[in-house]
Design a protein around this motif. Structure first.
Motif, short mmCIF file in Angstrom:
data_model
loop_
_atom_site.label_atom_id
_atom_site.label_comp_id
_atom_site.label_asym_id
_atom_site.label_seq_id
_atom_site.Cartn_x
_atom_site.Cartn_y
_atom_site.Cartn_z
N GLN A 76 0.82 -1.22 0.00
CA GLN A 76 0.00 0.00 0.00
C GLN A 76 0.85 1.26 0.00
OE1 GLN A 76 -3.14 -0.21 -1.18
NE2 GLN A 76 -3.76 -1.38 0.62
N THR A 182 -4.12 5.63 8.80
CA THR A 182 -4.87 5.72 7.56
C THR A 182 -5.68 4.44 7.40
OG1 THR A 182 -3.33 7.18 6.41
CG2 THR A 182 -4.67 5.74 5.03
N ALA A 184 -7.83 2.06 4.78
CA ALA A 184 -7.99 1.82 3.34
C ALA A 184 -8.82 0.57 3.11
CB ALA A 184 -6.62 1.65 2.67
N SER A 199 -0.12 6.10 1.41
CA SER A 199 -1.03 5.65 0.35
C SER A 199 -0.19 5.12 -0.81
CB SER A 199 -1.92 6.80 -0.14
OG SER A 199 -1.16 7.72 -0.92
N ASN A 226 -8.63 2.07 -2.39
CA ASN A 226 -7.23 2.35 -2.06
C ASN A 226 -6.44 2.86 -3.26
OD1 ASN A 226 -7.44 -0.34 -3.16
ND2 ASN A 226 -5.37 -0.75 -2.45
N PRO A 229 -5.94 7.60 -4.14
CA PRO A 229 -4.78 8.50 -4.09
C PRO A 229 -3.86 8.36 -5.30
CG PRO A 229 -5.14 7.48 -1.95
CD PRO A 229 -6.03 6.76 -2.92
#
Length: 272
Positions: A76, A182, A184, A199, A226, A229
């Motif tokens: 990620q 964060t 996701a 991200s 996800n 971004p």
């Protein structure tokens, strides 16, 4: 100096593709058609970068099968991996103290969670706790002692809820702990807690910089929230037909599904 591609070159200098639901078909293979198109695009001057939520241990075998020897963004955005040299160039891990606070806040909001976690490093194990439904046949080890969750650096924590949908769980997690991690949604049953601010765009921008490439050079393909971004960072974002509606709503284009060679469908007309 002109930034237009020279005659005979591919119009996007960087092709960023997600793996699951995007480059990979439902049987976890990459079609020969898609392989051929990506090979033709790279021969015409483009660079292909895989950008996946999977950490390196769950990605390496796919890259090796593809004969992929460039940079890949894994975990990620947490890991920039040199596939040809089998080494990590960058690695970001989750602050375990913040993650513990985040989990406590989320469980106070929604009740007990089923947990799994991905450890850092080239060979980091995935720990799977009781009740967590792991998708596919990916390698993992049972998490039988809760303290083991915190015993080594982590890329991410996976959370599932016995009743809430992925989107509802993610919304509740952001509401309860968005200032600590964060959150996701990376696939069906895959809600992740990541280092705050991390991200796919983070890792992709680092990899692109190493290659002397920019957001303006980039076409990106994805299927889940996800990937938002990454789409925001890239000049052009293409959602698969099977994509989550949230991603489709911000995409520049929508192509065919992963099982219908959506990447190839978009790239073939652009080949010189």
């Amino acid at each position: 100096m002109s930034t237009e591609p020279a005659a005979g070159q591919f119009p996007h200098r960087l092709i960023a593709t997600d793996l699951d639901g995007t480059l990979l078909r439902s049987d976890d293979t990459v079609s020969q058609r898609t392989r051929d198109v990506l090979a033709a695009a790279t021969a015409a001057g483009a660079v292909h970068i895989v950008v996946t939520g999977r950490a390196v241990p769950w990605t390496r075998h796919i890259l090796d099968d593809l004969g992929y020897d460039g940079l890949a963004v894994c975990g990620q955005g947490a890991q920039v991996y040199h596939a040809g040299e089998h080494r990590l160039l960058t690695s970001v891990t989750l602050d375990r103290q913040l993650a513990g606070v985040a989990l406590a806040k989320i469980e106070a909001e929604v009740g007990p969670l089923h947990l799994a976690a991905s450890r850092g490093g080239l060979d980091g194990e995935v720990l799977v706790g009781q009740g967590y439904a792991l998708r596919g046949a990916l390698q993992s080890i049972p998490l039988t002692d809760a303290s083991e969750l915190w015993s080594a650096p982590l890329n991410k924590i996976f959370i599932q809820h016995p009743e809430l949908s992925d989107d509802a769980l993610a919304e509740a997690a952001r509401r309860a702990a968005g200032g600590f991690v964060t959150v996701a949604v990376a696939g069906a049953g895959i809600v992740e807690l990541l280092p705050l601010g991390l991200s796919k765009a983070t890792g992709l921008s680092l990899a692109a910089r190493r290659l002397g490439l920019k957001a303006a050079d980039t076409i990106a393909f994805g299927d889940m929230p996800n990937d938002i971004p990454m789409f925001a960072w890239s000049a052009h974002g293409v959602a698969m037909a099977n994509a989550h509606e949230e991603l489709k709503s911000v995409a520049d284009d929508i192509t065919a599904s992963n099982d219908a060679d959506g990447i190839a469908t978009t790239l073939e007309p652009l080949l010189p």
